[in-house]
Design a protein around this motif. Structure first.
Motif, PDB file in Angstrom:
ATOM      1  N   LYS A 144       0.727  -1.155  -0.090  1.00  0.00           N
ATOM      2  CA  LYS A 144      -0.111   0.000   0.063  1.00  0.00           C
ATOM      3  C   LYS A 144       0.846   1.420  -0.027  1.00  0.00           C
ATOM      4  CE  LYS A 144      -3.040   2.311   3.123  1.00  0.00           C
ATOM      5  NZ  LYS A 144      -3.853   2.452   4.612  1.00  0.00           N
ATOM      6  N   ASN A 145       2.056   1.090   0.709  1.00  0.00           N
ATOM      7  CA  ASN A 145       2.742   2.289   0.890  1.00  0.00           C
ATOM      8  C   ASN A 145       3.288   2.864  -0.432  1.00  0.00           C
ATOM      9  OD1 ASN A 145       3.989   4.339   2.682  1.00  0.00           O
ATOM     10  ND2 ASN A 145       6.033   3.352   2.303  1.00  0.00           N
ATOM     11  N   LEU A 146       3.270   2.023  -1.392  1.00  0.00           N
ATOM     12  CA  LEU A 146       4.048   2.214  -2.705  1.00  0.00           C
ATOM     13  C   LEU A 146       3.462   3.855  -3.206  1.00  0.00           C
ATOM     14  CD1 LEU A 146       5.585   1.893  -5.371  1.00  0.00           C
ATOM     15  CD2 LEU A 146       3.519   0.535  -6.235  1.00  0.00           C
ATOM     16  N   LYS A 147       2.066   3.851  -2.840  1.00  0.00           N
ATOM     17  CA  LYS A 147       1.382   5.110  -3.557  1.00  0.00           C
ATOM     18  C   LYS A 147       1.911   6.325  -2.976  1.00  0.00           C
ATOM     19  CE  LYS A 147      -2.797   6.122  -5.879  1.00  0.00           C
ATOM     20  NZ  LYS A 147      -4.122   6.217  -5.874  1.00  0.00           N
ATOM     21  N   ALA A 148       2.176   6.331  -1.514  1.00  0.00           N
ATOM     22  CA  ALA A 148       2.590   7.256  -0.508  1.00  0.00           C
ATOM     23  C   ALA A 148       4.056   7.670  -0.650  1.00  0.00           C
ATOM     24  CB  ALA A 148       2.029   7.282   0.686  1.00  0.00           C
ATOM     25  N   HIS A 149       4.692   6.726  -0.884  1.00  0.00           N
ATOM     26  CA  HIS A 149       6.120   6.805  -0.907  1.00  0.00           C
ATOM     27  C   HIS A 149       6.824   7.917  -1.637  1.00  0.00           C
ATOM     28  CE1 HIS A 149      10.320   5.741  -1.890  1.00  0.00           C
ATOM     29  NE2 HIS A 149      10.458   5.395  -0.851  1.00  0.00           N
ATOM     30  N   ASP A 150       7.733   8.563  -0.893  1.00  0.00           N
ATOM     31  CA  ASP A 150       8.432  10.020  -1.430  1.00  0.00           C
ATOM     32  C   ASP A 150       7.528  10.848  -1.893  1.00  0.00           C
ATOM     33  OD1 ASP A 150      10.584  11.508  -2.035  1.00  0.00           O
ATOM     34  OD2 ASP A 150      10.807  10.571  -4.022  1.00  0.00           O
ATOM     35  N   LYS A 151       6.456  11.431  -1.047  1.00  0.00           N
ATOM     36  CA  LYS A 151       5.279  11.847  -1.454  1.00  0.00           C
ATOM     37  C   LYS A 151       4.728  11.942  -2.558  1.00  0.00           C
ATOM     38  CE  LYS A 151       7.667  15.583   1.414  1.00  0.00           C
ATOM     39  NZ  LYS A 151       8.216  16.883   1.420  1.00  0.00           N
ATOM     40  N   GLY A 152       4.359  10.727  -2.995  1.00  0.00           N
ATOM     41  CA  GLY A 152       3.887  10.210  -4.320  1.00  0.00           C
ATOM     42  C   GLY A 152       4.399  10.097  -5.519  1.00  0.00           C
ATOM     43  N   ARG A 153       5.943  10.593  -5.339  1.00  0.00           N
ATOM     44  CA  ARG A 153       6.612  10.783  -6.661  1.00  0.00           C
ATOM     45  C   ARG A 153       6.981   9.418  -7.005  1.00  0.00           C
ATOM     46  NH1 ARG A 153       8.581  15.558  -3.938  1.00  0.00           N
ATOM     47  NH2 ARG A 153      10.005  14.508  -2.625  1.00  0.00           N
ATOM     48  N   THR A 154       7.227   8.253  -6.307  1.00  0.00           N
ATOM     49  CA  THR A 154       7.753   7.089  -6.995  1.00  0.00           C
ATOM     50  C   THR A 154       6.596   6.500  -7.765  1.00  0.00           C
ATOM     51  OG1 THR A 154       9.050   6.595  -4.770  1.00  0.00           O
ATOM     52  CG2 THR A 154       8.178   4.701  -5.863  1.00  0.00           C
ATOM     53  N   TYR A 155       5.267   6.707  -7.220  1.00  0.00           N
ATOM     54  CA  TYR A 155       4.395   5.737  -8.072  1.00  0.00           C
ATOM     55  C   TYR A 155       4.173   6.680  -9.279  1.00  0.00           C
ATOM     56  CZ  TYR A 155      -0.212   3.803  -9.282  1.00  0.00           C
ATOM     57  OH  TYR A 155      -0.821   3.227 -10.149  1.00  0.00           O
ATOM     58  N   GLN A 156       4.358   8.006  -9.288  1.00  0.00           N
ATOM     59  CA  GLN A 156       4.169   8.836 -10.311  1.00  0.00           C
ATOM     60  C   GLN A 156       5.159   8.272 -11.546  1.00  0.00           C
ATOM     61  OE1 GLN A 156       0.707   9.895 -10.013  1.00  0.00           O
ATOM     62  NE2 GLN A 156       1.724  10.709 -11.777  1.00  0.00           N
ATOM     63  N   VAL A 157       6.034   7.943 -10.997  1.00  0.00           N
ATOM     64  CA  VAL A 157       7.439   7.391 -11.921  1.00  0.00           C
ATOM     65  C   VAL A 157       6.909   6.139 -12.475  1.00  0.00           C
ATOM     66  CG1 VAL A 157       9.667   6.720 -12.226  1.00  0.00           C
ATOM     67  CG2 VAL A 157       9.273   8.668 -11.003  1.00  0.00           C
ATOM     68  N   ILE A 158       6.417   5.341 -11.753  1.00  0.00           N
ATOM     69  CA  ILE A 158       6.215   3.965 -11.903  1.00  0.00           C
ATOM     70  C   ILE A 158       4.831   4.163 -13.053  1.00  0.00           C
ATOM     71  CG2 ILE A 158       4.562   2.211 -11.320  1.00  0.00           C
ATOM     72  CD1 ILE A 158       6.577   1.900  -8.956  1.00  0.00           C
ATOM     73  N   LYS A 159       3.777   4.886 -12.858  1.00  0.00           N
ATOM     74  CA  LYS A 159       2.652   5.041 -13.621  1.00  0.00           C
ATOM     75  C   LYS A 159       3.007   5.571 -14.840  1.00  0.00           C
ATOM     76  CE  LYS A 159      -2.250   6.783 -13.539  1.00  0.00           C
ATOM     77  NZ  LYS A 159      -3.058   7.281 -12.610  1.00  0.00           N
ATOM     78  N   SER A 160       3.883   6.839 -15.127  1.00  0.00           N
ATOM     79  CA  SER A 160       4.210   7.563 -16.086  1.00  0.00           C
ATOM     80  C   SER A 160       5.087   6.433 -17.090  1.00  0.00           C
ATOM     81  CB  SER A 160       4.925   8.675 -16.060  1.00  0.00           C
ATOM     82  OG  SER A 160       6.347   8.446 -15.406  1.00  0.00           O
ATOM     83  N   LYS A 161       6.169   5.599 -16.438  1.00  0.00           N
ATOM     84  CA  LYS A 161       6.750   4.727 -17.356  1.00  0.00           C
ATOM     85  C   LYS A 161       5.836   3.780 -17.943  1.00  0.00           C
ATOM     86  CE  LYS A 161      10.959   5.878 -16.149  1.00  0.00           C
ATOM     87  NZ  LYS A 161      11.864   6.231 -17.072  1.00  0.00           N
ATOM     88  N   LEU A 162       4.721   3.086 -17.324  1.00  0.00           N
ATOM     89  CA  LEU A 162       3.883   2.272 -17.650  1.00  0.00           C
ATOM     90  C   LEU A 162       2.948   3.023 -19.012  1.00  0.00           C
ATOM     91  CD1 LEU A 162       2.537   0.631 -14.549  1.00  0.00           C
ATOM     92  CD2 LEU A 162       4.223  -0.546 -16.293  1.00  0.00           C
ATOM     93  N   GLU A 163       2.493   4.156 -18.624  1.00  0.00           N
ATOM     94  CA  GLU A 163       1.999   5.067 -19.831  1.00  0.00           C
ATOM     95  C   GLU A 163       2.508   5.202 -20.791  1.00  0.00           C
ATOM     96  OE1 GLU A 163      -1.310   7.395 -16.815  1.00  0.00           O
ATOM     97  OE2 GLU A 163       0.469   8.225 -17.167  1.00  0.00           O
TER      98      GLU A 163
END
Length: 380
Positions: A144-163
């Motif tokens: 769950k913490n993936l989404k909040a990690h580093d103030k949300g920046r980690t998940y944004q990197v993951i999502k943008s790479k997938l997109e």
């Protein structure tokens, strides 16, 4: 009429929870077929091979994708050929979560395990280059913490790479105890990638989760617990006794004598009083009963002893869970088609490996639930 078949590849397969979840998905017209799975941990691979017949690619995924970087080019070249032997419809994986976990140090992409996420992007690119076809669906699971990690920046990197790889992304945090009959409090993020807009538009599960929820009372939870916990276990190695752990059975009289030396008194038999409930010895300082009538989140280090290990009361006393029980709490049908290894390379297979595997695993019925919703869409 033969069912439509959709081929699945699985990265970071562990002991096969996501694979089993997909294989269990029911649909009158379609089914998932495992093409291959990849895992690096040799003990997890042994558990996997014990239970599945399809191709297991044992080794470092970075070397599988780039054998030229390996010290064992011949071995990894064979795995490279196998992972690119055919196009796949679904690519799934629970990529290593320690880099993002609350229980870990939360280093994210600064940790090599965090960077392993990029192997998904790499494999998608290689499949596309060879076949002109990317997986139609991506299915990723993490803490769950993936989404909040580093103030949300980690998940944004993951999502943008997938997109950037061409996928429409939908994600949701689900708790195992709300979406299955498993009595475990386990919140995980599920990330689904859709290559086709029509598929993405039709996948509405995350928009309205109410029909999928199971709300249970204390008595119903107790029935679920009884199906998993073997209350007849008498193996002394699992029990917490005064002889083995005197500091967890301190009487008031003994505590008075210790005054000044110790300011915390723990007595497990005073604190753990109810059957069909789960307790934790928190940080070695106090005992807490889980307030939701379920087991607290299983962790990879629960086999190392120490703090935060789930404890239960049985007719024979207070004990920790057996490895089989931890696997059952994740939905693996141990004793009913799923087996835990007892030996490996001529030696006894240590329980510590099994506890770690269960803690790192996924909740199989939750995977099946989502996999069935995906199958409804792609098989239309």
């Amino acid at each position: 009429m033969m069912k439509k078949q959709y081929k699945v590849g699985s990265l970071f397969a562990g002991v096969g929870g996501i694979c089993l979840g997909f294989m269990n998905a029911q649909n009158p017209d379609a089914e998932y077929i495992m093409s291959w799975a990849n895992e690096i941990d040799e003990f997890a691979c042994e558990t996997y091979r014990t239970n599945f017949k399809h191709t297991l690619l044992e080794g470092d995924i970075n070397m599988v994708l780039h054998p030229e970087n390996s010290d064992n080019i011949e071995y990894y070249s064979q795995l490279h050929e196998k992972i690119l032997a055919e196009p796949i419809d679904i690519l799934n994986g629970g990529f290593p979560c320690q880099a993002f976990s609350i229980a870990g140090e939360q280093k994210g992409f600064n940790d090599e395990r965090g960077n392993l996420f990029m192997s998904f992007i790499d494999l998608i690119s290689q499949l596309d280059a060879k076949f002109g076809k990317k997986p139609r669906i991506l299915f990723l699971e993490n803490v769950k913490n993936l989404k909040a990690h580093d103030k949300g920046r980690t998940y944004q990197v993951i999502k943008s790479k997938l997109e950037a790889s061409g996928y429409i992304i939908k994600e949701m945090v689900l708790n195992t105890m709300l979406y299955s009959d498993l009595p475990q409090n386990r919140e995980r993020i599920y990330i689904i990638g859709f290559l086709n807009k029509e598929d993405a538009d039709q996948f509405t599960m995350f928009d309205n989760l109410t029909p999928f929820q199971k709300k249970k009372g204390t008595e119903e939870r107790a029935e679920d617990v009884k199906k998993i916990i073997d209350y007849s276990v008498e193996d002394k190695s699992y029990f917490y006794t005064r002889e083995r752990y005197p500091h967890y059975f301190v009487t008031e009289a003994e505590f008075k004598e210790l005054e000044g030396e110790k300011n915390i008194r723990i007595h497990l038999t005073e604190a753990i009083t109810e059957m069909y409930q789960f307790y934790q010895l928190r940080r070695g300082q106090y005992v807490r009963k889980n307030q939701s009538d379920v087991c607290p989140t299983l962790t990879a280090n629960m086999g190392t002893g120490g703090h935060n290990v789930p404890l239960i009361l049985t007719p024979s006393g207070i004990r920790k869970l057996t490895p089989a029980e931890t696997f059952k709490l994740q939905g693996f049908p141990v004793g009913n088609g799923y087996c835990l290894p007892t030996t490996y390379k001529g030696k006894a297979y240590g329980n510590s490996h099994l506890y770690k595997q269960a803690g790192n695993a996924v909740s199989v019925p939750v995977i099946t639930l989502i996999a069935e919703e995906i199958l409804k869409i792609i098989s239309k």
